[in-house]
Design an enzyme around this catalytic site. Sequence first.
Site, mmCIF file in Angstrom:
data_model
loop_
_atom_site.group_PDB
_atom_site.id
_atom_site.type_symbol
_atom_site.label_atom_id
_atom_site.label_comp_id
_atom_site.label_asym_id
_atom_site.label_seq_id
_atom_site.Cartn_x
_atom_site.Cartn_y
_atom_site.Cartn_z
ATOM 1 N N GLN A 160 0.956 -1.157 -0.098
ATOM 2 C CA GLN A 160 -0.045 0.015 0.062
ATOM 3 C C GLN A 160 0.753 1.398 0.153
ATOM 4 O OE1 GLN A 160 -3.181 -2.080 3.221
ATOM 5 N NE2 GLN A 160 -3.552 0.094 2.620
ATOM 6 N N ARG A 166 -9.466 -0.446 7.374
ATOM 7 C CA ARG A 166 -10.262 0.520 6.776
ATOM 8 C C ARG A 166 -10.708 1.601 8.086
ATOM 9 N NH1 ARG A 166 -14.010 -1.181 2.350
ATOM 10 N NH2 ARG A 166 -14.435 0.978 1.319
ATOM 11 N N CYS A 167 -9.468 2.246 8.489
ATOM 12 C CA CYS A 167 -9.701 3.022 9.349
ATOM 13 C C CYS A 167 -8.636 4.018 9.579
ATOM 14 C CB CYS A 167 -9.755 1.957 10.767
ATOM 15 S SG CYS A 167 -9.202 2.823 12.339
#
Length: 806
Positions: free
Chosen positions: A237, A384-385
């Site tokens: 990522q 997802r935070c």
Amino acid sequence: MNDLTPTREQRTAALEGMGCKRKRVEDIRFTQGKGNYVDDVKLPGMLHGDFVRSPHAHARVKKIDDTEALKVPGVLAVITAETLKTVNLAWMPTLAGDVQMVLADGKVLFQNQEVAFVVATDRYAADDGVNKVVVEYEPLPPLIDPFKAMDKDAPVLREDLAGKTSGAHGPRKHHNHIFEWTVGDKELTDAAFKKAEVTIKEMISYHRTHPSPLETCQCVCSFDKIKGELTIWGTFQAPHVIRTVVSLIAKLPEQKIHVISPDIGGGFGNKVGAYPGYICAAVASIVTGKPVKWVEDRIENLTATSFARDYHMTTEIASTREGKVTGLRVHVLADHGAFDACADPSKWPAGFFNIVTGSYDFPTAHLAVDGIYTNKAPGGVAYRCSFRVTEAAYCIERAMDILAQKLGMDPAELRLRNFIKPEQFPYHSALGWEYDSGDYATAMKKAMETVKYAELRKEQAALREAFKRGETREIMGVGVSFFTEIVGAGPSKNCDILGIAMFDSCEIRMHPTGTGIARMGTKSQGQGHETTWAQIIATEIGIPADNIMVEEGNTDTAPYGLGTYGSRSTPVAGAAIAMAARKIKAKAQMIAAYKLEVHEDDLEWDIDGFRVKGLPEKFMSMKDLCWAAYNSVPPGMEPGLEAVSYYDPPNMTYPFGAYICVMDIDVDTGVYKVRRFYALDDCGTRINPMIIEGQVHGGLTEAFAIAMGQEIRYDADGNVVTGSFMDFFMPTAVETPHWETDFTVTPSPHHPIGAKGVGESPNVGGVPAFSNAVNDAFSFLGSTHIQMPHDFWRNWKAAKELGAVA
Ligand code: CDP
């Protein structure tokens, strides 16, 4: 103008710029099976690696015997910690300032920990080799319960830290203690509690869970001995950060490391950190001189790569009898597993958990977080935070409901009474943040009107009476959640990773024919950056989005950036894109002035080109200006049309949302039905409403999974009992509820296009909405707080404990 001259609307629509529901350009290849993922990378002579993993949660490694493994046809090498010590890579630094074993060095500290790496000519041979490695273990007592980690007689997990009374984040209180992090004014907060008319106190746990990207973590490492260059294709990522980390730990010159993140099948925070697989594949390639591929399977992914959450939050609110909050006190016991490998900005041991005051005007607050070691997998990723924001939102949103229950007040009403008001922005929170913008009451009221909140409450009251009369066995819950996020790490004054400021970047190069290529430091894993980044450029410079190619993920070509996670891409790289585009536009304006023979100030921007003020027929399109940039620039100006921006944002962005969930639960079976789920998001300026809707649908599905069943659970011996999709709740289209989405728009005042991030919001706001719905349903039976996840069995158990089931 004749009939064929496009109207302003047609010219705007042709650009497919910001606000357009542009179809995802990447889907052309994805829907045809033509994506290029790491496992699609196949190089001549490529070898494959696979791990021997520990069956024990805590054990001493007495002996590793690879004799039989090396006899397996195709097996070339078995790498152990002893091998890695020869190149000083048996341990690696973590992003949180700790160190982590690459391969078991003397001890194993969690089940499925990497013990040895078998390298073979194909994956099957590597797997056969793994089964032939004989490891002799001496089991040690495992430490699984975080509440026992700091007991006097708790087993010593990290022998390498013996005698170390301080760590990367200050003093350590115990041999299993990592750090204590405190924020806020303790004295003022304690005083507020002393004076309070009403207080609540509850231990709210956010259980351990794990992201489930379609594609697991993987890499291909290829070392070229002649050139001394290492190329790594990986599911990264943050490819640039990986390149820097590899350079620092492998002592290879950074320019000789090429990191490529090809297409990535979902990240959700799982692919931010560095894992032993990457190090072992790189070492194996350097040693053998051949490319080496490592591909994790699903069980390995769930049990050994970074987990998420595992926060146990003792939460107290002080309030007046009328429901005006006067203080917040939170203590968190944070279970970090065997190594502190949290993927947070370096200075933030508990991420941005100090957003825990949420959307409410708390005059004072105090927070203390204790990080501890247990015999569980390391990690603590932002699933997802935005770095523990999900935990914070769950904590405050559950606590507000508990307070409402104690006050006998409607939970939506309590929220409306305590919201930060529009005129208070920029708002300075008691725990140190400056919220950029918000209009919470408008969003909450819109949500309540849309779902007909008052009628729902009447229906609920009637159903409760019917339940008491024995006419129904279903209980109804209405879950309200109003969250404020903090996304866009981040300003260099706040955030860095290993000393690198968390800016982001964009480089745009326009070609003579009016098309261009744009490269960023971010890396999409499904968020649709190739689609939306081109839309920002289209609106900014008047070139159709279709004519802009977006490229990310190659450290040789992309400008340095900190990657994509925590909804930071739009707040940071999105801003860099607008700023780079504005540089292009500024140069184009000088060229236009020269070509149209006027002063620059006499030009005005008109959708897709410059027009001379007052002389509408004197116009030059951006397409023509691209051509001019390569053949007729003003004297003294360099030809060409390209620009780069490295953007260090002045602040984070603070998206928010109002979510309402309506749920029915059958007390005899625990089976729940989500009757309705409404999600209103405010992410400021909306670049692509369709992509936002997709992000919200995906995030809500993850929130549903987490709240209603998804959990990484350990037994008392430290065995992971939910280590595959047989046991780890993974909702399909069958279980997933229908989502209703909505929005308000409150732009960020400091972002060049007013946008805030959105990708994480539905997970952050969704989990408390589900949990509040379940808890609201059970509150009528006398309960205050039921811990997540709320699966059928636990619902049934709660009903039984509350006396609703015989
Ligand atoms: O960092 P990440 O890409 O995961 O999250 P994000 O910045 O929230 O962006 C997710 C996707 O939503 C991207 O394609 C953005 O361009 C899009 N988005 C949007 O269209 N409008 C916004 N205000 C925020 C995000």
